[in-house]
Design a protein around this motif. Structure first.
Motif, PDB file in Angstrom:
ATOM      1  N   ASN A 130      75.763  38.038  68.306  1.00  0.00           N
ATOM      2  CA  ASN A 130      76.557  39.257  67.417  1.00  0.00           C
ATOM      3  C   ASN A 130      75.831  39.306  65.786  1.00  0.00           C
ATOM      4  O   ASN A 130      76.894  39.673  65.304  1.00  0.00           O
ATOM      5  CB  ASN A 130      77.744  38.745  67.614  1.00  0.00           C
ATOM      6  N   THR A 146      81.420  47.182  56.963  1.00  0.00           N
ATOM      7  CA  THR A 146      82.456  48.274  57.390  1.00  0.00           C
ATOM      8  C   THR A 146      83.786  48.073  56.406  1.00  0.00           C
ATOM      9  O   THR A 146      84.528  48.956  56.110  1.00  0.00           O
ATOM     10  CB  THR A 146      82.863  48.259  58.743  1.00  0.00           C
ATOM     11  N   TYR A 149      69.020  46.359  56.650  1.00  0.00           N
ATOM     12  CA  TYR A 149      70.223  46.758  57.320  1.00  0.00           C
ATOM     13  C   TYR A 149      71.402  46.526  56.378  1.00  0.00           C
ATOM     14  O   TYR A 149      72.595  46.811  56.551  1.00  0.00           O
ATOM     15  CB  TYR A 149      70.341  45.782  58.452  1.00  0.00           C
ATOM     16  N   GLU A 196      88.241  40.929  61.281  1.00  0.00           N
ATOM     17  CA  GLU A 196      89.108  41.859  62.265  1.00  0.00           C
ATOM     18  C   GLU A 196      90.736  42.055  61.991  1.00  0.00           C
ATOM     19  O   GLU A 196      91.255  43.052  61.810  1.00  0.00           O
ATOM     20  CB  GLU A 196      88.858  41.808  63.487  1.00  0.00           C
ATOM     21  N   LEU A 221      84.739  36.111  62.620  1.00  0.00           N
ATOM     22  CA  LEU A 221      84.916  37.555  63.252  1.00  0.00           C
ATOM     23  C   LEU A 221      86.424  37.977  63.065  1.00  0.00           C
ATOM     24  O   LEU A 221      86.936  39.127  62.856  1.00  0.00           O
ATOM     25  CB  LEU A 221      84.108  37.824  64.468  1.00  0.00           C
ATOM     26  N   GLU A 240      83.309  32.734  65.814  1.00  0.00           N
ATOM     27  CA  GLU A 240      84.377  33.750  66.344  1.00  0.00           C
ATOM     28  C   GLU A 240      85.432  33.823  65.127  1.00  0.00           C
ATOM     29  O   GLU A 240      86.291  34.761  65.155  1.00  0.00           O
ATOM     30  CB  GLU A 240      84.887  33.441  67.626  1.00  0.00           C
ATOM     31  N   PHE A 263      77.714  44.550  60.496  1.00  0.00           N
ATOM     32  CA  PHE A 263      78.120  45.809  60.340  1.00  0.00           C
ATOM     33  C   PHE A 263      79.547  45.754  60.133  1.00  0.00           C
ATOM     34  O   PHE A 263      80.044  46.619  59.366  1.00  0.00           O
ATOM     35  CB  PHE A 263      78.042  46.646  61.719  1.00  0.00           C
ATOM     36  N   LYS A 264      80.357  44.677  60.662  1.00  0.00           N
ATOM     37  CA  LYS A 264      81.478  44.655  60.516  1.00  0.00           C
ATOM     38  C   LYS A 264      81.890  44.200  58.957  1.00  0.00           C
ATOM     39  O   LYS A 264      82.727  44.973  58.454  1.00  0.00           O
ATOM     40  CB  LYS A 264      82.239  43.633  61.490  1.00  0.00           C
ATOM     41  N   ARG A 294      73.997  41.363  64.117  1.00  0.00           N
ATOM     42  CA  ARG A 294      74.135  42.685  63.574  1.00  0.00           C
ATOM     43  C   ARG A 294      75.403  43.144  63.651  1.00  0.00           C
ATOM     44  O   ARG A 294      75.583  43.903  62.839  1.00  0.00           O
ATOM     45  CB  ARG A 294      73.019  43.367  64.267  1.00  0.00           C
ATOM     46  N   GLU A 295      76.166  42.769  64.748  1.00  0.00           N
ATOM     47  CA  GLU A 295      77.485  43.228  64.764  1.00  0.00           C
ATOM     48  C   GLU A 295      78.435  42.723  63.679  1.00  0.00           C
ATOM     49  O   GLU A 295      79.380  43.402  63.105  1.00  0.00           O
ATOM     50  CB  GLU A 295      78.185  42.886  66.165  1.00  0.00           C
ATOM     51  N   ALA A 296      78.168  41.605  63.200  1.00  0.00           N
ATOM     52  CA  ALA A 296      79.004  40.856  62.197  1.00  0.00           C
ATOM     53  C   ALA A 296      78.592  41.366  61.127  1.00  0.00           C
ATOM     54  O   ALA A 296      79.420  41.541  60.218  1.00  0.00           O
ATOM     55  CB  ALA A 296      78.588  39.199  62.256  1.00  0.00           C
TER      56      ALA A 296
END
Length: 248
Positions: free
Chosen positions: A139, A149, A178, A114, A110, A107, A145-146, A141-143
């Motif tokens: 998380n 990004t 990915y 952010e 992440l 966390e 992606f971020k 794939r979320e990580a």
């Protein structure tokens, strides 16, 4: 370097592969006193000397950053880098030194993403990260992606060592599709970590799914094992891939 290899294997059986072909190591824990790697400046110097003997010309050292264990910061890592640079120069060792970090996907990582906090990268915004060896993060794939990004190029450290991928090679293929780059550990080619890790590392090489090779050196035990890697047929096969180490 040739003489070094010949001393190890004998001139008639010396393999063509050499770590000098890589030139740059982009994953190690050689900076002193920051994590579970080198604990003193003297030990760091020993490791740098051995890495030079193995053929490296540049080390990008990557201390762990983990919210619960190794709360390293970019500033603290750079301070240790400068200390080691001075010691290496004083010792007369010819080695280019730089730093990044191995970020644990938690966390805290992440939150840093952010909040736009500085994350230590190498080369062209390559961001080295790792996860739990046993359990796939919910998380993941979320990580990824971020990371992408925010303009980072995610590099998964030692993908062959994550047991949650064992028997699921298609999931590694999907991660690469990915946008994740892969960095196996050289010592995996000798079965240093486990036979299963070696099998996955070889499969990654066979599939051409290797972007970087790293030492992940923490101690002289790791660098001693690297000498054995020189005799692995899969090292030569890996070195024939379009690896990015020498571009760093």
């Amino acid at each position: 370097m040739i003489k070094f290899i010949q001393n190890l294997f004998g001139s008639s059986t010396a393999p063509e592969a050499s770590l000098s072909v890589l030139g740059v190591d982009m994953h190690s824990h050689i900076l002193p006193g920051l994590d579970d790697g080198a604990d003193t400046l003297e030990r760091s110097l020993e490791l740098v000397q051995v890495m030079q003997e193995l053929g490296y010309r540049k080390l990008i050292m990557t201390p762990h950053i983990m919210s619960d264990f190794y709360r390293n910061t970019p500033e603290g890592i750079r301070e240790r880098l400068e200390v080691l640079k001075i010691a290496v120069k004083d010792a007369g060792i010819q080695m280019e030194l730089d730093c990044a970090a191995e970020h644990y996907l938690d966390e805290g990582f992440l939150d840093k993403l952010e909040n736009g906090e500085e994350l230590l990268t190498f080369g062209d915004k390559y961001l080295l990260f790792e996860t739990s060896f046993l359990n796939e993060p919910l998380n993941l794939r979320e990580a990824i992606f971020k990371m992408r990004t925010f303009g980072y190029k995610p590099v998964l450290a030692h993908p062959e060592r994550y047991t949650y991928f064992y028997g699921k090679f298609d999931e590694l293929v999907a991660l690469r599709d990915y946008g994740v780059l892969f960095q196996p550990n050289l010592n995996s080619l000798t079965g240093y970590y486990s036979p299963a890790a070696r099998q996955v590392a070889e499969k990654l090489i066979d599939a051409g799914m290797v972007d970087f090779l790293g030492s992940d050196a923490h101690s002289l035990k790791h660098t001693n094992s690297l000498q054995k890697v020189l005799g692995c047929k899969y090292l030569q096969k890996a070195l024939e891939l379009p690896l990015l180490n020498n571009q760093l």
